[in-house]
Design an enzyme around this catalytic site. Structure first.
Site, PDB file in Angstrom:
ATOM      1  N   GLU A   2      65.866  19.446  22.038  1.00  0.00           N
ATOM      2  CA  GLU A   2      65.739  19.945  23.409  1.00  0.00           C
ATOM      3  C   GLU A   2      64.390  20.604  23.667  1.00  0.00           C
ATOM      4  OE1 GLU A   2      69.284  22.310  23.994  1.00  0.00           O
ATOM      5  OE2 GLU A   2      70.459  20.514  24.412  1.00  0.00           O
ATOM      6  N   LYS A  46      64.866  24.066  12.028  1.00  0.00           N
ATOM      7  CA  LYS A  46      65.372  24.409  13.359  1.00  0.00           C
ATOM      8  C   LYS A  46      65.620  23.095  14.093  1.00  0.00           C
ATOM      9  CE  LYS A  46      62.617  28.678  13.580  1.00  0.00           C
ATOM     10  NZ  LYS A  46      61.458  29.330  14.225  1.00  0.00           N
ATOM     11  N   GLN A 106      62.886  12.155  18.859  1.00  0.00           N
ATOM     12  CA  GLN A 106      63.534  13.111  19.747  1.00  0.00           C
ATOM     13  C   GLN A 106      62.539  13.737  20.723  1.00  0.00           C
ATOM     14  OE1 GLN A 106      67.065  14.169  19.998  1.00  0.00           O
ATOM     15  NE2 GLN A 106      66.832  12.067  19.319  1.00  0.00           N
ATOM     16  N   ALA A 139      71.044  19.670  13.953  1.00  0.00           N
ATOM     17  CA  ALA A 139      70.325  19.308  12.728  1.00  0.00           C
ATOM     18  C   ALA A 139      70.354  20.431  11.705  1.00  0.00           C
ATOM     19  CB  ALA A 139      68.889  18.932  13.073  1.00  0.00           C
ATOM     20  N   LEU A 171      62.959  17.896   9.030  1.00  0.00           N
ATOM     21  CA  LEU A 171      63.756  17.222   8.004  1.00  0.00           C
ATOM     22  C   LEU A 171      63.442  15.739   7.910  1.00  0.00           C
ATOM     23  CD1 LEU A 171      67.186  18.960   8.738  1.00  0.00           C
ATOM     24  CD2 LEU A 171      65.383  19.668   7.136  1.00  0.00           C
TER      25      LEU A 171
END
Length: 736
Positions: free
Chosen positions: A696, A692, A629, A515, A621
């Site tokens: 994960e 960032k 996610q 990203a 974003l």
């Protein structure tokens, strides 16, 4: 564009499009079945043949003889490719084992042949007629048995094998409170929905592979190296990917064998790995054995911390970097970490979502909870007391941003942490013992070069081209948002083209770097395009321009954007290249996980009741995509805690539960309630986007939070994942 100093104010800060919870622009294609996944690319080739891969039936040894006679004579068969007739093959830089074996066999289900036929059924039927005689060799399949022979691995992506600061041994021996425990994590598989699948076509010396792959440029290089052809003769296309989790980072057997089969058959060939082949032929997250020692003073300050990890891999493979987070997460003047690697003859161990930290946090965050209990401290308070704003191994190097303490404080408040019973086994809800658990989340922010090309068309529309991939993370959408923000156009005026090696080389999808880096590459290309627009419209280079509402403005002058491309399209192409800020500052993402579980007092079955994550990960974003996610990663972490684990046949050397019937993953009923929140943050050290990654971060620490909640509910501490009822049933407290 060189990024070598902290970002100042820039067009992204307008936040007219960036930062908005935007629907996925690819969603309508996926939900209506129009997304062109690799195996179904009916639009690119006509009348493809089908390949069926044959995997080795042994884990170690060699092929003594191979009888292809009956298979060649079977209906519809066009070609059979083996190592004997494939021609000279190299091995890709990213592959540990050969993708087409023979005569030596390195692991079970290593591909030994592909049968190509007119239909899939004919290929599969003929493959069953191939007779292979093997000479079995002795293999090593048990990490615990191989542990003592493990060796220090070479430095890798995760850093050096060993680190040491201060005098750990002395400080640990002198510590008022000590912990010394060992934890284990099992081998795990990616279990993505879409299998490894490819269609290959040759036109003369030119090869095109439509495949499911996360890293386009890596794959171009490894296809070229394996086949011994120039890179410029290879095109890789992967516009849509049905999940990867790291399992599709590299060239795999489906793509190579499709290419070899197409060459042999003289026509396009499609190949998909079966689910058992995916689990034994491709890569997996390696098992670990982890020893953690912590020493603290009576006030709960860590004075000594050590983390040692053992993992296994094929010869030439790398270690699972399970100690990575321990080098950075908590303060402590005296510390050491060490990794050791044993040679095992299982399928290749490699990246799976948050490699290193996911496994390491499963152990570390239980150890932190155990230490808090020894100190009679609340687990949240113990973590807060040992926070650090600098790299513990290099105190002169500060974190660019670190809001871990605030994540815990807000998470504790939102979750109702104060309701937690300090003594395990005290909370009941009917037949259920209930408990609360917490754990830190940590994942490094990795920066790497990424390029893009942006076109302004005569109609005022904007097109972005980059070989970046979208593995379900929302790349299409955040890249479109970036271009829309930079060029001052509505989102619907932006078209994004991804996953094609004809486009500029991006960072690719992996390591949660996609990203931030890919959008920064688009940012750089848009800056170039803005300069071209200004020049075409006659604006002074010194003027401060505003791109908004489809126009370019400076002072009292406003010109429609499309006029800049009235004669022909304008193109801006550039890459973001990072300087030494990542060396001067430690860039990481942080979070706090909170979990409530219920444990059946009679059967020891564990049920997750609710989950919460509070994260600090730079500028978000697209909050909707980021939340997706995080909750997806939380689900994966719950699976790691309670059910996931590849079972090894230690005699034959293969993963027994090699399908989705026996390798269990969470379903909707397993995850009743999830929440994810992001702290306001913009990190000017990270990139012009001040963002960032998050993909994960969400999995790191979840399993330990579940384990800690199970302990709080029952008083049973399970240190060997997954936490299945057989590890608890005989230790359950008596039912009153």
């Amino acid at each position: 564009m060189k990024f070598d100093k902290p970002a100042g104010s820039n067009p992204i800060d307008q936040l007219k499009v960036i930062g908005k919870p935007t629907d996925r622009i690819d969603g309508r294609f996926k939900t209506t079945g129009r997304a062109p996944y690799a195996y179904e690319r009916h639009d690119v080739v006509r009348n493809p043949a089908y390949g069926c891969v044959i995997g080795a039936a042994i884990a170690k040894g060699r092929i003594a003889a191979m009888d292809l006679g009956k298979a060649k004579a079977a209906p519809g068969v066009l070609a059979i490719v083996t190592a004997e007739n494939a021609g000279k093959l190299g091995k890709g830089d990213k592959n540990t084992a050969k993708l087409l074996a023979g005569p030596e066999i390195e692991h079970y289900h290593q591909a030994v042949a592909v049968v190509v036929a007119e239909t899939f059924e004919q290929a599969r039927s003929a493959a069953a007629l191939v007779r292979i005689d093997y000479v079995e060799g002795d293999g090593s399949f048990d990490l615990s048995a191989a542990k003592d022979a493990a060796k220090k691995p070479k430095p890798s992506f995760g850093g050096p094998a060993d680190t040491a600061v201060g005098d750990f041994a002395g400080a640990f021996a002198a510590a008022a409170v000590q912990l010394d425990q060992t934890y284990t994590t099992p081998d795990q598989t990616h279990a993505m929905m879409e299998p490894h699948a490819s269609i290959a076509e040759w036109k003369g010396e030119k090869l095109t592979i439509w495949t499911s792959n996360q890293m386009i440029a890596w794959t171009v290089g490894d296809v070229a190296k394996t086949l011994g052809i120039p890179k410029e003769n290879v095109q890789i296309a992967s516009p849509f990917i049905g999940g990867g989790f790291g399992g599709k980072l590299f060239l795999r057997a489906d793509a190579l064998l499709a290419a070899l089969g197409a060459k042999a058959a003289g026509r396009p060939v499609k190949v998909a790995l079966t689910r058992p082949q995916m689990m034994n032929n491709t890569t997996h997250r390696p098992a670990t054995i982890q020893r953690i020692r912590i020493g603290a003073d009576s006030d709960g300050k860590i004075t000594a911390i050590a983390h040692e990890s053992w993992s296994g891999n094929l010869p030439g493979g790398e270690a699972e970097t399970a100690v990575s987070q321990t080098r950075l997460l908590y303060a402590g003047a005296n510390r050491m970490t060490a990794m050791r690697l044993a040679e095992l003859d299982l399928a290749e161990g490699n990246a799976m979502r948050a490699p290193g930290e996911a496994s390491g946090m499963m152990a570390l965050e239980i150890a932190i909870d155990e230490m808090a209990e020894k100190l009679k401290l609340d687990p949240v308070e113990f973590r807060i007391r040992n926070d650090t704003q600098v790299d513990p191994e290099d105190p002169k190097r500060p974190f660019s941003q670190r809001q871990l303490v605030e994540c815990f404080r807000q998470g504790a408040d939102r979750f109702g942490w104060m309701q937690r019973a300090t003594t395990p086994g005290q909370m009941r809800d009917g037949r259920w013992l209930t408990g609360l658990g917490t754990a830190a989340a940590f994942r490094n922010n990795l920066v790497t070069k990424s390029a893009a090309r942006v076109r302004l068309n005569p109609d005022g529309n904007v097109t972005v081209e980059t070989d970046m991939t979208d593995i379900g993370t929302g790349s299409y959408t955040i890249i479109a948002q970036t271009a829309a923000e930079m060029m001052g156009v509505p989102l619907e005026r932006v078209k994004v083209k991804l996953g094609d090696s004809r486009f500029p080389v991006s960072c690719g999808s992996g390591g949660q770097w996609g990203a931030n880096n890919s959008t920064s590459g688009v940012y750089a290309a848009c800056v170039k395009l803005r300069q071209a627009v200004a020049q075409n419209l006659g604006f002074n280079a010194e003027e401060e321009l505003l791109f908004a509402d489809g126009a370019v403005q400076a002072g009292n002058r406003s010109v429609p954007l499309l006029e800049a491309a009235a004669g022909d399209e304008l193109v801006g192409e550039d890459a973001i290249e990072f300087g030494d800020l990542a060396e001067k500052y430690q860039q990481s993402t942080f979070g706090a996980h909170f979990v409530e579980v219920g444990v059946d007092a009679y059967t020891a079955e564990v049920r997750v009741r609710r989950m919460l994550a509070v994260c600090a990960a730079g500028r978000i974003l697209n909050p909707k995509a980021a939340r997706s996610q995080i909750i997806g990663a939380m689900t994966m972490g719950a699976g790691a805690a309670l059910m996931e684990g590849l079972v090894i046949d230690k005699k034959r050397g293969f993963f027994v539960n090699h399908d989705l019937a026996s390798y269990e993953v969470p379903v909707h009923a397993d995850i009743p309630h999830q929440e994810a929140f992001f702290l306001p943050e913009a990190d000017p050290i990270s990139s012009p986007m001040k963002a960032k990654g998050v993909a994960e971060l969400g999995i790191c620490g979840v399993a330990a939070a579940v384990a800690n909640a199970v302990y709080n509910a029952t008083g049973i501490r399970v240190r060997d994942y997954p936490i299945t009822l057989d590890k608890m049933i005989e230790r359950m407290p008596e039912v009153a």
